[in-house]
Design a protein around this motif. Structure first.
Motif: not given
Length: 171
Positions: A136-164
């Motif tokens: 099973v491979t999942l994905s989600a968005h992580s949006r850290p609270p303290f980063l300047p969202w004008g400099v990095i993507p406003a959608a946050g980071f896409t993270i993925t994890a796989t479980g077997t």
């Protein structure tokens, strides 16, 4: 005291007074620079603290997603198709086989039961490559609270994890 000694004493006292005046002027000129240095140091320490806190938030989101992927894979490995189990289908792990549809359904049902606070959580893949293993491979968005969202993507980071997980019957 003689006149010569008094004159020397007066000259010496005048020199000390002038030197003290110069020292006050020099130290007074550096007062603002020390304040500026202190403010700059505090700003750098604060920025580093916020970056470390944001990186920690991303790491914790990734660990949560990994835990969810492992849980979904374990639930899917327990979901052996009844028809294949009672119908005599066997794999190297024992009787019964996992199907891709069964893995997908069990992983979805397990995710619904989990108390999750990740945004845009979805299943990318859920399948069984050999009839005994659930992936099973999942994905989600992580949006850290303290980063300047004008400099990095406003959608946050896409993270993925796989479980077997592997289904075994103890044979």
């Amino acid at each position: 005291m003689t006149l010569v000694a008094h004159s020397r004493w007066h000259t010496m006292r005048e020199r000390v007074r002038l030197a003290a005046g110069r020292m006050c002027r020099v130290s007074g000129a550096e007062d603002g620079q020390t304040l500026l240095l202190g403010v700059g140091l505090i700003a750098v320490v604060l920025a580093l603290t916020l970056v470390v806190a944001s990186a920690t938030a991303i790491y914790l989101d990734l660990k949560t997603l990994t835990s969810l992927a492992d849980s979904a894979a374990a639930a899917a490995a327990d979901a052996v198709d009844e028809d294949s189990y009672f119908g005599g289908t066997t794999t190297q792990a024992g009787p019964g086989a996992l199907s891709d549809a069964g893995v997908q359904l069990a992983a979805s049902a397990d995710l619904v039961k989990q108390p999750v606070d990740l945004s845009d959580l979805r299943i990318l893949e859920a399948y069984s490559p050999d009839g005994a293993t659930a992936v099973v491979t999942l994905s989600a968005h992580s949006r850290p609270p303290f980063l300047p969202w004008g400099v990095i993507p406003a959608a946050g980071f896409t993270i993925t994890a796989t479980g077997t997980a592997r289904a075994t019957t103890g044979m």
